[in-house]
Design an enzyme around this catalytic site. Sequence first.
Site, PDB file in Angstrom:
ATOM      1  N   ASP A  83       0.963  -1.001   0.039  1.00 27.37           N
ATOM      2  CA  ASP A  83       0.230   0.125  -0.099  1.00 27.37           C
ATOM      3  C   ASP A  83       0.694   1.331   0.089  1.00 27.37           C
ATOM      4  OD1 ASP A  83      -2.342   1.838   0.755  1.00 27.37           O
ATOM      5  OD2 ASP A  83      -3.360  -0.024   0.761  1.00 27.37           O
ATOM      6  N   ASP A  84       0.407   2.130   0.617  1.00 25.80           N
ATOM      7  CA  ASP A  84       1.088   3.763   0.318  1.00 25.80           C
ATOM      8  C   ASP A  84       2.336   3.909   1.078  1.00 25.80           C
ATOM      9  OD1 ASP A  84       1.388   6.483   0.007  1.00 25.80           O
ATOM     10  OD2 ASP A  84      -0.426   6.999   0.960  1.00 25.80           O
ATOM     11  N   LYS A 159      -3.993  -1.050  -6.591  1.00 25.21           N
ATOM     12  CA  LYS A 159      -5.214  -0.287  -5.588  1.00 25.21           C
ATOM     13  C   LYS A 159      -4.803   1.154  -6.118  1.00 25.21           C
ATOM     14  CE  LYS A 159      -6.142   1.006  -1.061  1.00 25.21           C
ATOM     15  NZ  LYS A 159      -5.924   0.660   0.423  1.00 25.21           N
ATOM     16  N   ASP A 161      -6.056   5.047  -5.054  1.00 25.79           N
ATOM     17  CA  ASP A 161      -6.749   5.808  -4.015  1.00 25.79           C
ATOM     18  C   ASP A 161      -7.351   7.159  -4.737  1.00 25.79           C
ATOM     19  OD1 ASP A 161      -7.657   6.228  -1.481  1.00 25.79           O
ATOM     20  OD2 ASP A 161      -5.781   5.672  -0.445  1.00 25.79           O
ATOM     21  N   ARG A 219     -13.744   0.371  -3.318  1.00 23.02           N
ATOM     22  CA  ARG A 219     -14.042   0.589  -1.959  1.00 23.02           C
ATOM     23  C   ARG A 219     -15.183   1.648  -2.105  1.00 23.02           C
ATOM     24  NH1 ARG A 219     -10.402   0.931   1.932  1.00 23.02           N
ATOM     25  NH2 ARG A 219     -12.272   1.644   3.007  1.00 23.02           N
ATOM     26  N   ASP A 223     -12.564   3.316   5.848  1.00 20.19           N
ATOM     27  CA  ASP A 223     -11.263   2.027   6.026  1.00 20.19           C
ATOM     28  C   ASP A 223     -11.676   1.423   7.386  1.00 20.19           C
ATOM     29  OD1 ASP A 223     -10.106   3.174   4.127  1.00 20.19           O
ATOM     30  OD2 ASP A 223      -8.262   3.912   5.311  1.00 20.19           O
TER      31      ASP A 223
END
Length: 413
Positions: A83-84, A159, A161, A219, A223
Amino acid sequence: MLCTQTLRIVLVVIILPKSVILLKNGLALTPPMGWMSWGYYMCGVKCDENPDKCLNENLILSVADTFYNEGYQEAGYEYIIIDDCWSEKERDLDGRLVPDKKRFPNGMKYIADYIHNRGLKFGMYTNIAAVTCMHYPGSKDYFDIDAQSFAEWGVDYLKVDGCFVKENDLNTGYIELGQELKKAGRPMVYSCSWPYYIQYIHNKKPDYSPIAKHCNMWRNYHDVVLTWPALKVIMKHYQNEYDTISPYHGPGHWNDPDMIIFGTGVLNENQSRVHLAVYLMLSAPILLSCDMNKITRYEKKLLQNLDLIAIGQDMLGVMAKPYQLEQSVTLWVKPHLPKKGDIFHSFSFAVVNLDDQQHLISIFPLAYGVNSTDGYSVMDVFANTFKNNITLKESFEVVVPPEDVILYTLFPL
């Protein structure tokens, strides 16, 4: 106090999702399963101060080894997703993203090759803004360059965002980046956060038609955080939003309620059963986020229960329909394979009790679309045992412990 309810309800027909125009890249025909760094490790860049929460190359390779050596791969877990916070704070002179040189010294292609050599798949993260949610370089104005980099590195899942993005840019950016990924020539599962930012940042109702057309999964709620109350809110959200989001849910296009929080020490065994059972009944992606060494023996047993996993990985991909039986008790009903004679579905029934007291519930399956005239064989999924056979005229009773679930699969005779 024991609460009793006997249900005698008119026949309810299970309606499968309506036809919509969808992304057809041949990927995510069942919900992706794997591991993602964010929920547990988050922006784990302070490795000297907190080595147990360090997001680095060794962590990612260790997850691959665990999947490969401990039975997770055989159970269907295949994606390992960074992820990030994985990159340097600046692009190179050619405008390309650069993996953090200290935490990922061998680069992303090395990690992808390591993962692929074990028969697993590799995922990464970006944002369609100029910066990511944690202020690392985002992909705005670099969609083509970044898509090519991800393809060259061997990424199988991306993914994307949507922090710091205007509404109009959300509606165009996800489409444009998806087109560049397609041009790059490497198939990647495309995971979007598009509807979440439309609904909760810009306070608009998402239009799921273009989202389902351009994304493999998305999503659409907050979260998950590492608490049981947070999970209850997520489950209630998907129950309330069923009519809106279920028509766009199915093979290649999935609603994503966020990660599984096993291995974090915040759930007891009952709550763990509820967490995984509801997500599998939803045909949701199953993405762990934890230190894999901290998964308990019981959690591992659940995660590798193939009868349980089969419900979520069913090729029909039907999102279970919720029925509120009592204030704190919901019945989730899911038709799935195998069929008898291409006519009669198997069904799974998950009776979920979020109360702190047990409940006695009586279920009349005929009321929920069960229709095999020869009856059904009933399997207790958690116990891996067959209980009995029932006819269409029969009901069955279950005692659901506090904060727990009873999950039966009915196979047509």
